[in-house]
Structures are given as structure tokens and as C-alpha cells.
Design a protein around this motif. Structure first.
Motif: not given
Length: 499
Positions: A470-485
């Protein structure tokens, strides 16, 4: 056709129409055209072979796009959020650039470049000797670096012909009503930012820029500027919907709201549709290499899917719609065979707006002009396109290929899940295991076994997450893509620490 002609047509047709609103700057089409001529004079006088822009955008983006075009020099808006080292690494890949930079990023650019501040460029454009030429349509007009979420950024070369074929193929010149206004808050270094500047000018809409996104300010601007259309990325849509839901705000002027940049969870889309019943929603899918949008799920498609009774029509709300005019699509298997409806494979696209060319690499189009997107996708029986994520994201668990998107689509429908991402983490026994990274709904305390059972009830057992974190939020870039790496790196590091 040069993109210079788009501004020439707009300023000749309606010179007094307001074209740009950004903070305290308001420019008519004629004023923008005059500044672009002066800006071209600055660029030509500098002797630079390229223009780079480091800043948040606003009026500077359309000004530099057209000034560079009229100087017949390519322009590259750069990601101002990068570290100083990351920024300079990209600048060093551009040939002899003139760097135009907002004041707050001047130190990040550093020394060793030909640099002009944004304000200095704007002021100079008012008095510089004007230059206005139409670049060769086949010349490179814009170079954009890919986001680099999984690898080193590639420099995508978009010609004037690529860009203008997209605009003229999807937008009717001057078709906007006199009071139409578009609110633009996508970053200038993204293809959506570039295409928004070109398409809205061509259509005849006033462009209202919000350079630093804030959901409350976005809602305020919709009201004060009578905004009729806007484009957002998923994280923006989520924050806007949260305020609309809590404060019961009405947006009476808004007629169209487009979203894209990455996949949007269907519960969020349905919530937005219910909160804004009079707004036409558009899901736009495209890539940097395709000069922006190649497929659209229209407002009618959204409402039809929302009210549909049969499963096939309901599922279309999760599609990106059908190809735009001038674009052909194919789904291919690993052996290159073109696949039929419902069969997942790699998406290939073809059309005049498709570049598929990278600096230092050349064209990656095949012998028939098809571009390999590296997106996993399928078409339904009526030609609606469904994107299943990047091929790089595929999880290989015990030799079985698993697409994260199919698990995410099920998991996000759980009432205690607000958002989620499914990734593969290293495992000595299986090669990779399935890890679901879940953002709970506010106030919810999801049970791991319940979440796993929810997935197992709808998918094969091999698709059940091995772990849920669980996380408070997902890491994303400025265009909303999840930083899966980033997620995979954190999970693998945690696993190693526990060994």
C-alpha cells in the motif's frame, strides 16, 4: 506545409481575436504573429542551429514554436523538472542551441551555452528586425525527448509536414465559436502541449494557460475565462473531480473535457461523467512519434458506453476509441502476422503525421511505413482500440507472460481501491512475481486477502497478485504515467534487504 502557415492563416483571418492568455499577458493573433517575426529575427541573428526552451510555458511556448518555424530552425522544449545534470545532458545533444530560459531555471542551465532569459526574448522580439520565412515542410520543426521512464530519453524528430498533417486532418480551420476558450495545463515539453498550441490557434480558440497546475485554480479559470474546452492528464482529473464532488461546483461554460497521457481508471471516468453530465468527454491516445493523437473515444462513445446494456459496448469505456482520419492501425503478433479482432499484440500505426524518426538513430518505420509503438493492444469487432500497456511492462512469471493492465482493470473496481499499479518484482523461484501497489480510498483499510480474492474471482489464478503493498500515492511523471521502474526498483531493493 510549414507550421508558420497556421499562424499566418489565423492572423490574416481574424487579427484582433485574442489568441493567448497567460497570467498578465494577453495577445491577439496579430500580436502573436508580429512577436513571432521579431523572435525569428533574434534566432536568425544569433546564428543558432537549434532553439531550446527551459520553462513552464504559457505564452512562451506558442511564441517560440512559431518564431523558430519562421527562422527555419528546430525548437525543443525541455523538461524543466529535470536535475541540472539531466537538463545539461539533453542540451548537449542539441546542435549549437540558443537556450531560452525562465528566470527560475537559469542556474540549472549553467554556463557554456548561448542563453537568453524568457523576458529578454519577449522584450527583444518587440523591437528586433523581423524575419518570416516558410520552412521546408520536410524539415524538422520540433524535436521532443521521450519521457525516459524506462530508458534513456530518445530525441523524436517531427517535421513540419508531420505536425501540420495532424492539425489539418483533425481540426477544421476557424471552426470555433467566437467565445470559445481552451484551458491548457499540460507541460510544454510534451507533445500534447505542442499540439494544443497549434490546434487551438488553428481552430480559433482563445488559449488560456495554467503553467503550474492547481485544481482549485483550474476551476477558477474555467469560470473567469469562460473556458469551453480543456485537456488534462489522469492525476489532474482525479484532483479536479475530488473538488467538484466535495464542493458541488458547477462549470456551466465547459463543453468538452479531454483526458489522456496515460490510462485513466474507469471508476474515475464514471465519477467524472456523473458529476459533469452536460460535458462531452474525450479520451485521446497518441505518442510523441505520431505528432499527438491517433485515436479518440468521442463524447457520444462515452455516454453510449455508460448507458449500454451489452458487455461489448460497456467495455468500450475502457478503450481509446477509433483511429483519427489519416491514421491506419494494425495489431501484429510476435511473428509479424496481422491479428484479428480480440487478439492482443503490438500496435503498429501508419499515416502522414507519424514520424518514427530519432536523432542519431534515423527512421524506425518498416519498409511499408508502419511504426512499432511497443504498446500492447487489441481491436474489438467494431474497430475500437484497447491499449494494454507497454510491452516492456509485461510480467514473466514462471515463463507465462502477464499483462499488468488486465489485473489493474479488475483491482481498481474494488470499492476500497482508489488507484493501483501492478508490476513484476524479481523472484528466485518464479523469475518475477506479481506485485499490486494499491492506493486505498480515503478512510478505507483494504484487506490483502480480500483484494487477492477479488482478482482471483474474475481472472485465472495465475493472475492473482503474489503480494499487495500500500502507498499513499503512485509515483507519476508530469503527464500522469506511472513510473513503474521506480516501483520495481523499490520492491527489488526491499526484497534484497530482507534476504
Amino acid at each position: 506545409m510549414s507550421i508558420s502557415l497556421l499562424l499566418e492563416m489565423a492572423s490574416s483571418s481574424d487579427p484582433d481575436r485574442t489568441a493567448v492568455v497567460a497570467d498578465d499577458i494577453r495577445l491577439t493573433t496579430e500580436q502573436l504573429s508580429t512577436l513571432a517575426d521579431g523572435g525569428a529575427g533574434i534566432i536568425t541573428g544569433s546564428g543558432a542551429q537549434h532553439v531550446a526552451y527551459v520553462g513552464t510555458g504559457g505564452a512562451m511556448l506558442p511564441l517560440l514554436l512559431f518564431a523558430s518555424a519562421r527562422a527555419a530552425v528546430p525548437v525543443t522544449p525541455l523538461n524543466y523538472r529535470l536535475s541540472a545534470d539531466g537538463l545539461r545532458a539533453l542540451l548537449d545533444r542539441l546542435p549549437d542551441p540558443l537556450v531560452v530560459v525562465d528566470d527560475e531555471y537559469r542556474d540549472a542551465v549553467g554556463d557554456g551555452y548561448r542563453v537568453l532569459g524568457s523576458t529578454e526574448f519577449l522584450d527583444g522580439a518587440r523591437t528586433a528586425e523581423p524575419v518570416a520565412e516558410f520552412a521546408d515542410p520536410d524539415a524538422v520543426g520540433v524535436v521532443l525527448f521521450t519521457s525516459g521512464t524506462t530508458s534513456t530519453p530518445k530525441a523524436v524528430e517531427l517535421t513540419h509536414a508531420n505536425l501540420t498533417s495532424y492539425i489539418t486532418g483533425t481540426v477544421e480551420f476557424g471552426a470555433a465559436d467566437p467565445g470559445d476558450a481552451a484551458l491548457i495545463c499540460v507541460p510544454p515539453y510534451h507533445i500534447a502541449g505542442v499540439s494544443a498550441a497549434l490546434s487551438n490557434l488553428y481552430a480559433g480558440r482563445k488559449m488560456v494557460y495554467l503553467t503550474n497546475f492547481d485544481a482549485g485554480e483550474w476551476i477558477r479559470l474555467v469560470g473567469t475565462e469562460n473556458v469551453t474546452s480543456a485537456t488534462v492528464v489522469p492525476t489532474m482529473l482525479d484532483r479536479i473531480v475530488t473538488i467538484l464532488d466535495a464542493d458541488k461546483v458547477a462549470l456551466p461554460s465547459l463543453r468538452t473535457l479531454a483526458y489522456g497521457g496515460s490510462k485513466v481508471a474507469l471508476p474515475l471516468v464514471r465519477r467524472a461523467l456523473s458529476l459533469l453530465p452536460d460535458v462531452g468527454f474525450v479520451n485521446a491516445y497518441g505518442l510523441t512519434e505520431t505528432s499527438s493523437t491517433i485515436a479518440v473515444l468521442t463524447p457520444d462513445d462515452h455516454r453510449a458506453a455508460l448507458s449500454a446494456a451489452d458487455d461489448a459496448a460497456i467495455r468500450r469505456l475502457g478503450s481509446v476509441g477509433q483511429p483519427v482520419p489519416g491514421i491506419e492501425v494494425q495489431i501484429r503478433g510476435e511473428d509479424g502476422t496481422v491479428l484479428g479482432a480480440g487478439e492482443p499484440g503490438e500496435l503498429f500505426v501508419r499515416g502522414e503525421q507519424v514520424s518514427g524518426r530519432y536523432t542519431g538513430v534515423g527512421s524506425v518505420l518498416d519498409e511499408n511505413g508502419w511504426f512499432p509503438t511497443r504498446d500492447v493492444a487489441h481491436l474489438d469487432a467494431d474497430g475500437y482500440l484497447f491499449i494494454g500497456g507497454r510491452s516492456d511492462d509485461t510480467i514473466i512469471r514462471g515463463g507465462e507472460n502477464i499483462a499488468p493492465a488486465e489485473i489493474e482493470d479488475v483491482l481498481v473496481e474494488h470499492p476500497h481501491v482508489r488507484d493501483c499499479a501492478v508490476v513484476g518484482a524479481d523472484d528466485p523461484e518464479w523469475g518475477q512475481i506479481i506485485v499490486a501497489v494499491v492506493v486505498p480510498q480515503p478512510g478505507a483499510d483494504p484487506d490483502v486477502d480480500d483484494l487477492r480474492a477479488h482478482v482471483r474471482a474474475q481472472l485465472r489464478g495465475s493472475r492473482t497478485p503474489d503480494r499487495v503493498v500500500f502507498r499513499d500515492e503512485l509515483p507519476t511523471n508530469a503527464t500522469g504515467k506511472v513510473l513503474r521502474r521506480d516501483l520495481v526498483g523499490e520492491l527489488n531493493a526491499t526484497t534484497k534487504e530482507s534476504l
